[in-house]
Design a protein around this motif. Structure first.
Motif, PDB file in Angstrom:
ATOM      1  N   ARG A   7      -2.443  -0.921  -6.096  1.00  0.00           N
ATOM      2  CA  ARG A   7      -3.843  -0.532  -5.943  1.00  0.00           C
ATOM      3  C   ARG A   7      -4.049  -0.006  -4.526  1.00  0.00           C
ATOM      4  N   LEU A   8      -4.810   1.049  -4.435  1.00  0.00           N
ATOM      5  CA  LEU A   8      -5.132   1.677  -3.155  1.00  0.00           C
ATOM      6  C   LEU A   8      -6.649   1.639  -2.998  1.00  0.00           C
ATOM      7  N   PHE A   9      -7.101   1.040  -1.886  1.00  0.00           N
ATOM      8  CA  PHE A   9      -8.535   0.910  -1.620  1.00  0.00           C
ATOM      9  C   PHE A   9      -8.892   1.717  -0.373  1.00  0.00           C
ATOM     10  N   GLU A  10      -9.889   2.571  -0.480  1.00  0.00           N
ATOM     11  CA  GLU A  10     -10.456   3.230   0.697  1.00  0.00           C
ATOM     12  C   GLU A  10     -11.656   2.383   1.146  1.00  0.00           C
ATOM     13  N   LEU A  33      -6.204   0.407   2.208  1.00  0.00           N
ATOM     14  CA  LEU A  33      -5.435  -0.812   2.000  1.00  0.00           C
ATOM     15  C   LEU A  33      -4.567  -0.653   0.759  1.00  0.00           C
ATOM     16  N   VAL A  34      -3.317  -1.094   0.885  1.00  0.00           N
ATOM     17  CA  VAL A  34      -2.332  -0.993  -0.189  1.00  0.00           C
ATOM     18  C   VAL A  34      -2.051  -2.393  -0.720  1.00  0.00           C
ATOM     19  N   PRO A  58      -2.173  14.638  13.402  1.00  0.00           N
ATOM     20  CA  PRO A  58      -2.547  15.517  12.286  1.00  0.00           C
ATOM     21  C   PRO A  58      -3.009  14.802  11.032  1.00  0.00           C
ATOM     22  N   GLU A  59      -2.668  13.512  10.864  1.00  0.00           N
ATOM     23  CA  GLU A  59      -3.046  12.804   9.654  1.00  0.00           C
ATOM     24  C   GLU A  59      -4.504  12.368   9.680  1.00  0.00           C
ATOM     25  N   THR A  60      -5.094  12.306   8.507  1.00  0.00           N
ATOM     26  CA  THR A  60      -6.453  11.800   8.331  1.00  0.00           C
ATOM     27  C   THR A  60      -6.479  10.864   7.127  1.00  0.00           C
ATOM     28  N   THR A  61      -7.588  10.184   6.949  1.00  0.00           N
ATOM     29  CA  THR A  61      -7.748   9.338   5.777  1.00  0.00           C
ATOM     30  C   THR A  61      -7.559  10.141   4.500  1.00  0.00           C
ATOM     31  N   THR A 364     -14.909   2.639  -0.995  1.00  0.00           N
ATOM     32  CA  THR A 364     -15.583   3.863  -1.433  1.00  0.00           C
ATOM     33  C   THR A 364     -14.833   4.540  -2.579  1.00  0.00           C
ATOM     34  N   ARG A 365     -13.568   4.202  -2.755  1.00  0.00           N
ATOM     35  CA  ARG A 365     -12.819   4.618  -3.945  1.00  0.00           C
ATOM     36  C   ARG A 365     -11.584   3.734  -4.093  1.00  0.00           C
ATOM     37  N   ILE A 366     -11.117   3.623  -5.345  1.00  0.00           N
ATOM     38  CA  ILE A 366      -9.990   2.748  -5.666  1.00  0.00           C
ATOM     39  C   ILE A 366      -9.062   3.482  -6.626  1.00  0.00           C
ATOM     40  N   LEU A 367      -7.779   3.399  -6.359  1.00  0.00           N
ATOM     41  CA  LEU A 367      -6.761   3.877  -7.293  1.00  0.00           C
ATOM     42  C   LEU A 367      -6.013   2.647  -7.813  1.00  0.00           C
TER      43      LEU A 367
END
Length: 374
Positions: A7-10, A33-34, A58-61, A364-367
């Motif tokens: 699960r991936l949580f923003e 969060l992973v 260079p990386e962003t959320t 704000t979003r979840i995978l």
């Protein structure tokens, strides 16, 4: 060992005090969060602490979410592995995106340590039972307001203070802090804001006279030659941060004498495996290291505490208490500092329990790969 679900949580959390660097000001943080669940139900956590904007690197959320969803999640789910290094080898073809990789690396190390019944620090080879913490203070509207912030942290027991600097906000505030605290372990961080000019060299010489522990990243990340040239003119050690993305960069720093202190950031270097390797190389070269931070939530902060337990982390690290940044963190108990010292957890894995309900409330979003499989 096999990860069956990810699960991936923003997640967004407000900061208790706004923080300004040479590039921007922020009042809250959005990190990823992973959560990795192994076949037997054991869970490991990691954090992708990439900034929201491409100013530090260079990386962003947003880019981290994309890389995680398209490449890292498929590489990790269903893979059989025995060590974190073995799992990390599954994404060796992905160039860059170290922040995204770091979140999965931390989760793998957390799972690995828990399965062995070891603390993360012990699993990494750490030897310290406590870590001396320092604090990082941003650019304030006035010198007086900066002095107020310094006093607050010194009164809380922190013995090292790092000041963010930028052109026009450098010598005067540093002199004011040094005058107020003659014995304070003090260093400055420019985040690569200065150009390689005679005017900059003059500023750096003025800072060199302030008894600083180090001057961190004055020039742009790739400009090793300018850092080496400046280091030859200063008695204060230069510390490199953004310049050192992998161990090849570290070898360049050492060969050119472009820096004499190393800031190891787990996120910047792609995870705990790479961070430990950088520690070992620096130790062999006689270069002291410390752990820098990205205002991590409790998951990433706990990983920083664990890596800071390794023997060559001889300078105070940016592992100050969560309460300095967040009114309520995502882990229980939160990472806390007592008189500037953080205890290294001895319980398995990260040593903290993730408050999943609080994570979900602020997501704000979840995978969820389990949902996708239905």
């Amino acid at each position: 060992m096999r990860i069956d679900r990810l699960r991936l949580f923003e997640v967004n959390l407000p900061l208790v005090h706004g923080f300004e660097t040479s590039s921007h000001r922020k009042t809250g943080l959005t990190h990823l969060l992973v959560e990795a669940t192994e076949a037997d139900g054991r869970v490991g956590w990691g954090e992708i602490a990439s900034p929201a904007d491409p100013f530090y690197g260079p990386e962003t959320t947003a880019t981290a979410w994309t890389i995680a969803e398209r490449y890292l999640v498929p590489a990790a789910v269903g893979a059989t592995w025995e060590t974190p290094e073995e799992l990390e080898s599954r994404w060796y073809r992905i160039r860059g995106h170290e922040f995204a990789k770091a979140g999965f690396s931390i989760a793998a190390w957390d799972l690995h340590a828990r399965s062995a019944g070891l603390s993360l620090a012990s699993s990494l080879g750490g030897t310290r039972t406590e870590v001396t913490a320092g604090v990082s203070l941003g650019i304030e509207p006035t010198v007086d307001e900066l002095l107020t912030q310094v006093a607050r942290q010194v009164d809380s027991g922190y013995s090292r203070v790092k000041l963010k600097i930028a052109p026009g906000w450098d010598v005067a505030p540093v002199r004011a802090v040094r005058a107020a605290y003659p014995e304070l372990d003090l260093h400055v961080d420019a985040n690569g804001a200065y150009a390689d000019t005679d005017e900059t060299a003059s500023v750096m010489r003025s800072l060199d006279a302030q008894g600083l522990t180090m001057i961190e990243q004055p020039y742009a990340p790739r400009d090793f030659v300018a850092h080496a040239r400046l280091q030859r003119t200063l008695s204060t050690p230069i510390c490199l941060d953004e310049s050192i993305v992998d161990v090849a960069d570290l070898h360049t720093m050492l060969t050119l004498d472009a820096g004499r202190v190393l800031n190891i950031k787990v996120s910047r270097m792609g995870g705990l495996t790479a961070a430990r390797r950088a520690h070992d190389i620096a130790q062999d070269a006689g270069v002291p290291v410390w752990c820098g931070g990205m205002h991590e939530f409790g998951v990433g902060r706990a990983a920083n505490v664990a890596i800071s337990s390794l023997p060559n982390f001889t300078l105070p690290s940016d592992v100050s208490g969560s309460d300095k940044y967040y009114a309520r963190d995502v882990v229980v108990p939160p990472v806390l500092a007592d008189q500037g010292v953080v205890q290294v957890p001895v319980s398995p894995g990260l040593g903290h329990v993730v408050d999943v309900d609080w994570v979900r409330q602020n997501a704000t979003r979840i995978l969820d790969t389990a949902a996708a499989a239905v």
